[in-house]
Write a protein that holds these residues in place. Structure first.
Motif, short mmCIF file in Angstrom:
data_model
loop_
_atom_site.label_atom_id
_atom_site.label_comp_id
_atom_site.label_asym_id
_atom_site.label_seq_id
_atom_site.Cartn_x
_atom_site.Cartn_y
_atom_site.Cartn_z
N ASP A 86 0.83 -1.20 0.00
CA ASP A 86 0.00 0.00 0.00
C ASP A 86 0.87 1.26 0.00
OD1 ASP A 86 0.79 0.63 2.61
OD2 ASP A 86 -1.13 0.12 3.54
N ASP A 88 1.63 3.36 2.22
CA ASP A 88 2.45 3.48 3.42
C ASP A 88 3.49 2.37 3.53
OD1 ASP A 88 1.10 5.78 4.39
OD2 ASP A 88 -0.52 4.50 5.17
N ASN A 90 2.96 -0.80 3.77
CA ASN A 90 2.51 -1.99 4.48
C ASN A 90 2.25 -3.09 3.45
OD1 ASN A 90 2.45 -0.71 7.09
ND2 ASN A 90 0.58 0.32 6.42
N LYS A 124 -5.08 0.39 -1.20
CA LYS A 124 -5.39 -0.07 0.15
C LYS A 124 -5.27 -1.59 0.20
CE LYS A 124 -8.35 2.24 2.53
NZ LYS A 124 -9.58 2.84 3.13
N ASP A 183 -7.15 -0.48 9.01
CA ASP A 183 -6.01 -0.31 9.92
C ASP A 183 -5.21 -1.61 9.92
OD1 ASP A 183 -4.21 0.08 12.01
OD2 ASP A 183 -5.65 1.18 13.24
N ALA A 184 -4.25 -1.70 8.99
CA ALA A 184 -3.49 -2.94 8.81
C ALA A 184 -2.68 -3.29 10.05
CB ALA A 184 -2.57 -2.82 7.60
N SER A 185 -2.07 -2.31 10.68
CA SER A 185 -1.22 -2.55 11.84
C SER A 185 -2.03 -3.11 13.01
CB SER A 185 -0.51 -1.26 12.26
OG SER A 185 0.32 -1.48 13.38
N GLU A 188 -3.06 -6.71 12.22
CA GLU A 188 -1.92 -7.61 12.36
C GLU A 188 -1.77 -8.10 13.79
OE1 GLU A 188 2.95 -7.71 11.60
OE2 GLU A 188 1.88 -5.80 11.51
N ILE A 202 0.15 -9.97 7.35
CA ILE A 202 0.24 -8.51 7.31
C ILE A 202 1.61 -8.10 7.86
CG2 ILE A 202 -0.70 -6.33 8.15
CD1 ILE A 202 -3.40 -7.75 8.43
N SER A 204 3.49 -4.66 8.74
CA SER A 204 3.25 -3.22 8.86
C SER A 204 4.44 -2.50 9.48
CB SER A 204 1.99 -2.94 9.69
OG SER A 204 2.12 -3.44 11.01
N ASN A 205 4.71 -1.31 8.98
CA ASN A 205 5.71 -0.41 9.56
C ASN A 205 7.10 -1.03 9.66
OD1 ASN A 205 3.57 1.51 10.10
ND2 ASN A 205 3.02 0.25 11.87
#
Length: 224
Positions: A86, A88, A90, A124, A183-185, A188, A202, A204-205
């Motif tokens: 995505d 961001d 992620n 997304k 909100d993927a984070s 996760e 997932i 993330s970050n």
């Protein structure tokens, strides 16, 4: 040169002499491992790889890349593919059912590079289901919890054998369709709190750079 090969070969040029490299799994990382093996031979580089699956282990061995483990070395840089990326940076990973060890190695790395063709870039996450590696005896319970949360889950079935896909660790994979992820984070973390879930797909970050193969050439995207 196809788009996956463009991204994989470009990532191999990012590797420096003396590094310990996490070797991801999938069709795009196949090209990365191939090119890294060529560089090691032609430039006489002192590089070792940590595979994230039997697939990447066999590819590394065939490419004459020396193999090591997380027990023996820290990871300087990991290179892996993704099913979705995505804006961001992620990810959704796990199409190859190797996301548990991929996540361990990728999150342990000082630097994490993702290699994809431009079809994997999405606005997304959630265009594809989220894979979860689950202990087989927990699968019915996990399926019920996922259904209660609003997801549409199913056990992934094998293509060349009867029955479910079995991971390198002897577990099942459940693909859970949540629709587009808001909100993927958060998701996760929530998925990993379900008893019986070993890991979910997932990521993330954690990404430091995405290398994208496109018709316009190679693009390098970093977090904002």
């Amino acid at each position: 040169m196809n788009l996956k090969q463009m991204a994989g070969y470009e990532a191999a040029l990012e590797i420096k002499n003396g590094q310990i490299v996490g070797l991801g799994t999938g069709s795009t990382t196949h090209y990365f491992i191939e090119k890294l093996g060529i560089r090691i031979k032609e430039e006489e580089l002192d590089i070792m790889g940590i595979p994230t699956s039997y697939q990447s282990f066999f590819l590394a061995r065939d490419s004459h890349i020396p193999i090591t483990t997380l027990d023996e070395h820290d990871v300087d840089i990991a290179v892996d593919g993704a099913d979705e990326v995505d804006p961001d940076l992620n990810l959704i990973k796990g199409g190859g059912a190797a996301h548990t060890l991929e996540k361990i190695v990728d999150y342990a790395a000082d630097k994490f590079l993702v290699i994809v063709d431009d079809s994997k870039m999405v606005t997304k996450l959630g265009q594809t289901p989220v894979p979860l590696e689950v202990i087989p005896s927990s699968s019915r319970m996990v399926l019920n919890i996922l259904k209660e949360s609003g997801a549409s889950p199913q056990i992934r079935m094998a293509q060349m054998k009867d029955g479910p896909v079995v991971t390198d660790h002897g577990n099942f994979v459940i693909d859970a369709d949540f629709g587009l992820l808001e909100d993927a984070s958060k998701l996760e973390k929530e998925l990993n709190s379900i008893p019986g879930v070993v890991e979910n797909g997932i990521f993330s970050n954690v990404v430091d750079m995405v290398i994208v193969g496109s018709d316009e050439g190679v693009k390098k995207i970093r977090p904002v």
